[in-house]
Design an enzyme around this catalytic site. Structure first.
Site, short mmCIF file in Angstrom:
data_model
loop_
_atom_site.label_atom_id
_atom_site.label_comp_id
_atom_site.label_asym_id
_atom_site.label_seq_id
_atom_site.Cartn_x
_atom_site.Cartn_y
_atom_site.Cartn_z
N LYS A 80 0.86 -1.18 0.00
CA LYS A 80 0.00 0.00 0.00
C LYS A 80 0.89 1.23 0.00
O LYS A 80 2.03 1.19 0.50
CB LYS A 80 -0.88 0.00 1.25
CG LYS A 80 -2.12 0.84 1.15
CD LYS A 80 -3.33 -0.01 0.78
CE LYS A 80 -4.62 0.78 0.84
NZ LYS A 80 -5.79 -0.09 0.64
N VAL A 184 -18.68 3.53 -2.37
CA VAL A 184 -19.05 2.11 -2.31
C VAL A 184 -20.50 1.96 -1.88
O VAL A 184 -21.30 1.27 -2.52
CB VAL A 184 -18.13 1.33 -1.34
CG1 VAL A 184 -18.61 -0.10 -1.20
CG2 VAL A 184 -16.68 1.37 -1.81
N ALA A 185 -20.84 2.62 -0.78
CA ALA A 185 -22.16 2.35 -0.18
C ALA A 185 -23.31 2.85 -1.04
O ALA A 185 -24.41 2.30 -0.97
CB ALA A 185 -22.22 2.97 1.21
N1 LIG Z 1 -13.63 2.21 -2.87
C1 LIG Z 1 -13.33 0.93 -2.85
O1 LIG Z 1 -13.31 0.25 -3.89
C2 LIG Z 1 -13.00 0.27 -1.54
C3 LIG Z 1 -12.47 -1.01 -1.55
C4 LIG Z 1 -12.24 -1.66 -0.32
C5 LIG Z 1 -12.51 -1.00 0.87
N2 LIG Z 1 -12.99 0.27 0.84
C6 LIG Z 1 -13.29 0.93 2.13
O2 LIG Z 1 -14.68 1.22 2.19
C7 LIG Z 1 -14.89 2.44 2.90
C8 LIG Z 1 -15.66 3.42 2.02
O3 LIG Z 1 -14.91 3.66 0.85
P1 LIG Z 1 -15.43 4.70 -0.25
O4 LIG Z 1 -14.54 4.57 -1.42
O5 LIG Z 1 -16.89 4.56 -0.43
O6 LIG Z 1 -15.11 6.06 0.49
P2 LIG Z 1 -15.91 7.43 0.39
O7 LIG Z 1 -15.01 8.46 0.97
O8 LIG Z 1 -16.47 7.67 -0.97
O9 LIG Z 1 -17.16 7.18 1.36
C9 LIG Z 1 -17.08 7.22 2.74
C10 LIG Z 1 -18.28 8.01 3.23
O10 LIG Z 1 -18.28 7.98 4.66
C11 LIG Z 1 -18.64 9.24 5.13
N3 LIG Z 1 -18.18 9.42 6.51
C12 LIG Z 1 -16.95 9.78 6.96
N4 LIG Z 1 -16.94 9.85 8.30
C13 LIG Z 1 -18.19 9.50 8.71
C14 LIG Z 1 -18.80 9.39 9.98
N5 LIG Z 1 -18.14 9.65 11.11
N6 LIG Z 1 -20.09 8.98 10.02
C15 LIG Z 1 -20.78 8.73 8.90
N7 LIG Z 1 -20.26 8.86 7.67
C16 LIG Z 1 -18.97 9.23 7.57
C17 LIG Z 1 -18.02 10.21 4.14
O11 LIG Z 1 -18.65 11.48 4.18
C18 LIG Z 1 -18.24 9.48 2.82
O12 LIG Z 1 -19.46 9.83 2.20
C19 LIG Z 1 -13.50 2.94 3.31
O13 LIG Z 1 -13.22 2.46 4.61
C20 LIG Z 1 -12.57 2.25 2.31
O14 LIG Z 1 -11.27 2.05 2.84
C21 LIG Z 1 -13.25 0.91 -0.32
C1 LIG Z 2 -6.51 -2.02 -5.14
C2 LIG Z 2 -7.61 -1.19 -4.58
C3 LIG Z 2 -8.83 -1.29 -5.39
C4 LIG Z 2 -7.74 -1.56 -3.17
C5 LIG Z 2 -8.85 -0.94 -2.36
N1 LIG Z 2 -8.58 0.45 -2.07
C6 LIG Z 2 -8.96 -1.78 -1.09
O1 LIG Z 2 -8.77 -1.33 0.01
O2 LIG Z 2 -9.26 -2.94 -1.22
#
Ligand SMILES: NC(=O)c1ccc[n+]([C@@H]2O[C@H](COP(=O)([O-])OP(=O)(O)OC[C@H]3O[C@@H](n4cnc5c(N)ncnc54)[C@H](O)[C@@H]3O)[C@@H](O)[C@H]2O)c1
Ligand SMILES: CC(C)C[C@H](N)C(=O)O
Length: 367
Positions: A80, A184-185
């Site tokens: 990372k 994501v959500a």
């Molecule tokens: N994007 C990916 O493909 C991916 C892959 C694996 C894991 N993740 C994990 O999933 C999570 C979300 O990723 P994402 O890409 O959607 O990020 P993002 O930043 O688009 O979404 C996160 C959301 O959480 C909100 N947030 C932050 N603090 C908060 C709080 N205290 N209470 C409520 N809401 C809050 C933010 O305003 C934002 O809308 C992260 O932990 C990330 O590491 C993402």
């Molecule tokens: C390689 C990336 C898509 C990885 C992603 N940010 C994760 O935490 O899984």
């Protein structure tokens, strides 16, 4: 922090500090383990309180990627990067070009992609300098933004967890509390809404909440209230460390299944929720859709093939539950066991010498 001591404890291979004065780049690349293949993991850009906090985050996240990639069945190790800076203010083209050159210098030991604070556009800039980047624009034959793929994987894993907890994997009529409705959500909520789940959402971003309310009929609550709402499933999709001493007593959900990385504040919190009978879908198993999707680029991206593999997150979560039962351990430990067993088996079977070993990246270069 005594760096070498820490690296030895968790068996890290390499830690690199990358600096470019002109562009302001300050990046830390951590490579945890390359037994299964080159280390693949995203680049996070964040305003860290201190250099030590940035180093710790890079190390912790890199190790997480080793486990995530191994448990997902990918032939990839874990690494990372963190870039120190404000992703809204400090980004510039030269910074990502300089970073791309540092990655190129690693000659394929580390491959990057998006993470919190970085975008497809940033990856496209990195791609000007190195082949070792994924999640670049579809116009380059790539997979683009990994978030929808991550969401689909979480949805599949949530169904497997529902089957374990409720005896059926249907999410129709289930109440799902979603913390954070970001990249994501938002897509996760779409899948859940389409299946007939009822949504309760929260976010510190009011626009994100409003979109979920309007598009999916979600009920909105304040950020601090999400833990205690009456629901069947809690889906943490914002922050790490949210399963902790303060939040656990509030939880009413029977299932925890969400996209956030590092959901357990400490390992012992995984033991506590296990004793409470909550079905926990371990974070790095359920949120592997994004990395599975970008990893497919290394073979020449094929969306259908990638989605098939992401669907299998359902089976991976079931495997974790089976190991947990077999060994009488909580699911977070079972996930570690699944990953560690695969790494160990491959480490042992690699002992045979091969002059020019075939490699995932040799396929990519030849395409
Ligand atoms: N994007 C990916 O493909 C991916 C892959 C694996 C894991 N993740 C994990 O999933 C999570 C979300 O990723 P994402 O890409 O959607 O990020 P993002 O930043 O688009 O979404 C996160 C959301 O959480 C909100 N947030 C932050 N603090 C908060 C709080 N205290 N209470 C409520 N809401 C809050 C933010 O305003 C934002 O809308 C992260 O932990 C990330 O590491 C993402
Ligand atoms: C390689 C990336 C898509 C990885 C992603 N940010 C994760 O935490 O899984």
């Amino acid at each position: 922090m005594e760096l070498f001591k820490y690296m030895e404890k968790y068996d890290y291979e390499q830690l690199l500090f990358c600096q470019d004065k002109e562009s302001g780049l300050k990046a830390i690349i951590a490579i945890h383990d390359t037994t299964l293949g080159p280390a693949l993991g995203g680049t996070r850009m964040w305003m860290y309180e201190s250099e030590e906090a940035a180093i710790e985050d890079a190390l912790r996240l890199a190790r997480g990627m080793t486990y995530k990639n191994a448990a997902a069945g990918l032939n990839l190790g874990g690494g990372k990067t963190v870039i120190i800076g404000d992703p809204r203010k400090d980004k510039n083209e030269a910074m990502f070009r300089a970073f791309g050159r540092f990655i190129q210098g690693l000659n394929g030991r580390y491959i990057t992609a998006e993470d919190v604070g970085t975008t497809v556009e940033d990856m496209d800039i990195i791609y000007q300098e190195t082949d070792y980047v994924t999640g670049i624009s579809p116009e380059f034959g790539s997979s683009g933004n990994p978030s929808p793929a991550t969401a689909y994987g979480v949805y599949r894993g949530m169904k497997a967890a529902a089957k374990e907890a409720f005896g059926s994997d249907s999410l129709e009529g289930k109440v799902v509390a979603v913390q954070g409705v970001g990249n994501v959500a938002y897509h996760l909520c779409r899948h859940l809404h389409e299946e007939g789940a009822q949504l309760i959402v929260t976010d510190i971003n009011k626009e994100a909440v409003q979109r979920a309310v309007e598009e999916f009929g979600a009920k909105a609550v304040d950020p601090n209230d999400i833990y205690g709402v009456d629901c069947d499933i809690f889906a943490p999709c914002a922050l790490g460390g949210i399963i902790n001493d303060q939040t656990i007593p509030q939880l009413k959900a029977k299932v925890i299944a969400g996209s956030a990385n590092n959901q357990l504040k400490e390992a012992r919190h995984g033991d506590i929720i296990h004793e409470m009978g909550i079905v926990y879908a371990p974070d790095y198993v359920i949120n592997a859709g994004g990395v599975i999707n970008v990893a497919d680029e290394l073979y020449g991206y094929n969306r259908e093939r990638a989605m098939k593999k992401i669907e299998q997150i359902y089976d991976n979560i079931e495997k974790v539950f089976a190991i947990a039962k077999r060994d009488g351990i909580p699911t977070y430990k079972a996930a570690d066991r699944l990953a560690e067993e695969r790494i160990e088996t491959m480490r042992k079977s690699r002992s045979q010498f091969l002059q020019n070993g075939h490699h995932i990246l040799s396929r990519r270069r030849g395409r």
